[in-house]
Design an enzyme around this catalytic site. Structure first.
Site, mmCIF file in Angstrom:
data_model
loop_
_atom_site.group_PDB
_atom_site.id
_atom_site.type_symbol
_atom_site.label_atom_id
_atom_site.label_comp_id
_atom_site.label_asym_id
_atom_site.label_seq_id
_atom_site.Cartn_x
_atom_site.Cartn_y
_atom_site.Cartn_z
ATOM 1 N N SER A 57 0.810 -1.216 0.000
ATOM 2 C CA SER A 57 0.000 0.000 0.000
ATOM 3 C C SER A 57 0.846 1.269 0.000
ATOM 4 C CB SER A 57 -0.965 -0.037 1.185
ATOM 5 O OG SER A 57 -2.008 0.862 0.982
ATOM 6 N N LYS A 78 -1.059 -4.160 -3.001
ATOM 7 C CA LYS A 78 -2.304 -3.583 -2.460
ATOM 8 C C LYS A 78 -2.399 -2.155 -2.961
ATOM 9 C CE LYS A 78 -5.733 -2.620 0.503
ATOM 10 N NZ LYS A 78 -5.941 -1.181 0.340
#
Length: 481
Positions: free
Chosen positions: A395, A420
């Site tokens: 992320s 992600k």
């Protein structure tokens, strides 16, 4: 409920509306962990004409995420919070009274609650987020199917919402019970229980307003109220600064004090107050100077455990100290870093980029999600970089990784990253429950989709400095061709 980038298009007036739209960016490879913050935007809906002027109530988009996501900071609003009206306070100069409009929760039927959750997905869900084909036509049929029978209890309504969201096939889109939502609402990134939002003034300058406040928090107890303008922190004028940077100024160790100056409302007095911090702000940065290549070259090693509000500030300190100590280049260790605040990752990446270079693109159905974020200043450090990554680099960490790699600032060493790259927003429903919905995704500067793909390293072992320089030089040449 609240955070970064998006406000949903308003549904038809005949449908139930979430009391507060808070887009919250969740930046983590785990569905239950860290929150990321990005941007907050507001839409208005005319719901009444209380005084004949058509004053509208606001659907509020709140960021949770660690810091006011720093494009803007927002806290989730629930019964535990006071919520500031995003519009200017109404000042009655004749009697000195400052009137703040309030949004009060409305009662809602069990069927209306299910419709409310359905509408959030209908207006904001990213179609390719789940593993199944999604269309508004199919989603309309789902609504009819789930509302075909009578919903007699609130727990039954919650169960239906869970089943409805499960049909999307997206593991990140999910239901939050009132208890779960309330816990999320208490996420405080300042340490004194306030949530800041950047608001332009009449001269197009930026000022910081208290958008949300924890009613039993230290700032509230000291006299801060929603709608107040923050003027200074420990004597530093904060007008024109970002909510993200000011949140970093407010943070500090538990039981230490911070002195702030606020202006109450638009017409109220200016007051200084000393507030005791109640939350511990942990630095995510660890650094040391190492000797490599037979002791001839010094390298600055920096590990970032997570991206929180202190990441940028403490990273700048580490870089400066290591550079002054003789570091020729730097190793940025992002292994096992699952993310954190998206805006913190963005701000960290900007430290190494040239003005105008791309950090990340965000895409989604809502135009407010579709943004290209670029560096605004010259780089703080221009030395060669090595970024260490593994399968748990996710992320916000992947945002930093790709920003530095795609702009030829760093080589990647280690394993393929997690992959992600989705953006979630959190929305509060009328009964205090909520839904987390995938509303967008990240695309790298070279237009690669992170989600599900991850990022491949350039080297599996640590390269020598001459290899790093050679690789980055070739990268620049290929980028110009």
């Amino acid at each position: 409920m609240r955070s970064t980038p998006c406000s949903l298009p308003l549904p038809p007036a005949s449908l139930a509306h979430p009391r507060t739209f808070s887009s919250l960016l969740i930046s983590s490879s785990s569905r239950s962990t860290s929150l990321s913050i990005f941007v907050d935007n507001h839409r208005r809906q005319l719901v009444g004409d209380d005084d004949g002027t058509g004053i509208s109530h606001h659907l509020r988009n709140l960021l949770l995420r660690t810091v006011a996501g720093a494009l803007s900071l927002s806290l989730v609003v629930s019964p535990a919070f006071g919520l500031a009206d995003p519009s200017p306070a109404l000042c009655r100069e004749e009697d000195g009274v400052v009137d703040h409009a309030e949004v009060r929760p409305e009662s809602i039927t069990n069927k209306g609650l299910v419709e409310e959750a359905w509408e959030v997905v209908n207006e904001s869900f990213l179609p390719d987020a789940g593993g199944r084909t999604w269309s508004q036509e199919n989603w309309m049929q789902k609504k009819q199917d789930f509302l075909s029978s009578r919903i007699q209890t609130r727990s039954r309504a919650h169960d239906i919402i869970k089943k409805m969201l499960a049909t999307l096939g997206d593991p990140y889109t999910r239901f939050l019970s009132p208890t779960e939502f309330s816990k999320m609402a208490k996420y405080d990134v300042t340490g004194i229980g306030i949530n800041l939002r950047e608001v332009p003034d009449d001269n197009s300058n930026v000022k910081l307003k208290v958008l949300g406040i924890i009613l039993d928090g230290p700032a509230y107890s000291a006299g801060v109220r929603q709608g107040d303008e923050l003027l200074s922190v420990n004597g530093v004028d904060v007008r024109g600064k970002s909510a993200f940077d000011v949140s970093s100024l407010l943070q500090g160790p538990q039981e230490t004090f911070v002195v702030i100056k606020v202006k109450h409302g638009n017409c109220g007095p200016i007051q200084s107050m000393k507030i005791e911090r109640q939350l511990v702000a942990h630095s995510p940065i660890f650094y040391r100077l190492e000797k490599l290549e037979a002791g001839d070259i010094s390298v600055g090693y920096i590990r970032i455990k997570e991206f929180n509000a202190l990441a940028k500030k403490d990273l700048v300190i580490a870089l400066k100290r290591l550079k002054d100590a003789g570091a020729s280049y730097f190793i940025l260790d992002l292994k096992d870093n699952l993310g954190g605040l998206v805006q913190a990752g963005i701000e960290v990446a900007k430290l190494f980029l040239n003005k105008g270079e791309m950090v990340i693109h965000t895409v989604g159905r809502d135009p407010e999600i579709q943004k290209s974020i670029v560096a605004e200043n010259t780089p703080f450090i221009a030395s060669p970089l090595i970024v260490l990554v593994n399968h748990r680099t996710a992320s916000a960490s992947e945002i930093v990784t790709t920003a530095l790699h795609d702009n030829c600032k760093a080589v990647l060493v280690g394993e393929k990253t997690f992959g992600k790259g989705l953006i979630q927003s959190v929305y509060e429903l009328h009964d205090g429950s909520g839904v987390v919905v995938t509303v967008g995704k990240y695309v790298t500067p070279k237009n690669k989709d992170i989600n599900g793909n991850g990022v491949e390293p350039d080297f599996q072992r640590l390269p020598a400095l001459n290899e790093v320089i050679s690789y980055l030089s070739q990268c620049h040449i290929e980028g110009k061709s």
